[in-house]
Write a protein that holds these residues in place. Structure first.
Motif, PDB file in Angstrom:
ATOM      1  N   ASP A  17       0.830  -1.209   0.000  1.00  0.00           N
ATOM      2  CA  ASP A  17       0.000   0.000   0.000  1.00  0.00           C
ATOM      3  C   ASP A  17       0.863   1.257   0.000  1.00  0.00           C
ATOM      4  OD1 ASP A  17      -2.189  -1.700   0.117  1.00  0.00           O
ATOM      5  OD2 ASP A  17      -2.625  -1.294   2.230  1.00  0.00           O
ATOM      6  N   SER A  20       2.828   1.560  -3.319  1.00  0.00           N
ATOM      7  CA  SER A  20       1.889   1.903  -4.377  1.00  0.00           C
ATOM      8  C   SER A  20       1.508   3.380  -4.337  1.00  0.00           C
ATOM      9  CB  SER A  20       0.643   1.026  -4.261  1.00  0.00           C
ATOM     10  OG  SER A  20      -0.225   1.257  -5.335  1.00  0.00           O
ATOM     11  N   SER A  21       1.340   3.914  -3.144  1.00  0.00           N
ATOM     12  CA  SER A  21       0.929   5.317  -3.042  1.00  0.00           C
ATOM     13  C   SER A  21       2.030   6.275  -3.494  1.00  0.00           C
ATOM     14  CB  SER A  21       0.481   5.641  -1.616  1.00  0.00           C
ATOM     15  OG  SER A  21       1.566   5.614  -0.723  1.00  0.00           O
ATOM     16  N   ALA A  24       3.379   4.510  -7.816  1.00  0.00           N
ATOM     17  CA  ALA A  24       2.489   4.105  -8.909  1.00  0.00           C
ATOM     18  C   ALA A  24       2.957   4.742 -10.215  1.00  0.00           C
ATOM     19  CB  ALA A  24       1.055   4.509  -8.608  1.00  0.00           C
ATOM     20  N   GLN A  57       2.287  -4.642 -11.384  1.00  0.00           N
ATOM     21  CA  GLN A  57       0.963  -4.019 -11.270  1.00  0.00           C
ATOM     22  C   GLN A  57       1.068  -2.580 -10.751  1.00  0.00           C
ATOM     23  OE1 GLN A  57      -1.508  -6.700  -9.013  1.00  0.00           O
ATOM     24  NE2 GLN A  57      -1.955  -7.940 -10.801  1.00  0.00           N
ATOM     25  N   GLU A  62      -1.982   0.307 -11.975  1.00  0.00           N
ATOM     26  CA  GLU A  62      -3.267  -0.314 -11.657  1.00  0.00           C
ATOM     27  C   GLU A  62      -3.634  -0.006 -10.218  1.00  0.00           C
ATOM     28  OE1 GLU A  62      -3.156  -4.485 -12.536  1.00  0.00           O
ATOM     29  OE2 GLU A  62      -2.233  -4.166 -14.479  1.00  0.00           O
ATOM     30  N   GLN A  63      -4.827  -0.428  -9.814  1.00  0.00           N
ATOM     31  CA  GLN A  63      -5.212  -0.286  -8.415  1.00  0.00           C
ATOM     32  C   GLN A  63      -4.193  -1.018  -7.562  1.00  0.00           C
ATOM     33  OE1 GLN A  63      -9.277  -1.852  -8.359  1.00  0.00           O
ATOM     34  NE2 GLN A  63      -9.922   0.189  -7.727  1.00  0.00           N
ATOM     35  N   THR A  64      -4.080  -0.619  -6.314  1.00  0.00           N
ATOM     36  CA  THR A  64      -3.138  -1.267  -5.417  1.00  0.00           C
ATOM     37  C   THR A  64      -3.415  -2.764  -5.389  1.00  0.00           C
ATOM     38  OG1 THR A  64      -3.031   0.718  -4.051  1.00  0.00           O
ATOM     39  CG2 THR A  64      -2.245  -1.342  -3.053  1.00  0.00           C
ATOM     40  N   GLU A  66      -3.265  -6.790  -4.296  1.00  0.00           N
ATOM     41  CA  GLU A  66      -3.333  -7.501  -3.026  1.00  0.00           C
ATOM     42  C   GLU A  66      -2.245  -8.553  -2.969  1.00  0.00           C
ATOM     43  OE1 GLU A  66      -6.911  -9.107  -1.391  1.00  0.00           O
ATOM     44  OE2 GLU A  66      -8.112  -7.557  -2.342  1.00  0.00           O
TER      45      GLU A  66
END
Length: 76
Positions: A17, A20-21, A24, A57, A62-64, A66
């Motif tokens: 998380d 990614s923030s 990205a 990813q 893309e979205q964070t 999992e």
């Protein structure tokens, strides 16, 4: 799922998380390095294939993603 594995997944997801923030859309190698560093600091092992998938990813913007796998007993 064991409690220890659940805690490892949660710790790994926190790293993902955070990376990614901030990363990205960055180059995959940069993202991979940040993930590996964060996971090491968190004391969590993640299989290399999973790190590659997560890095790609995040790099793709893309979205964070999992985390679905964590290593056990030093695997990863």
């Amino acid at each position: 799922m064991t409690e220890q594995r659940g805690e490892a997944l949660e710790a790994a997801q926190n790293v993902v998380d955070t990376v990614s923030s901030y990363q990205a859309g960055a180059e995959t190698q940069v993202v991979r390095t940040e993930l590996e560093s964060g996971l090491r600091e968190a004391g969590v092992t993640v299989p290399q294939g999973e790190v590659e998938r997560l890095a790609q990813q995040i790099s793709d913007g893309e979205q964070t993603p999992e985390v679905t796998e964590v290593g056990t007993d030093g695997e990863g």
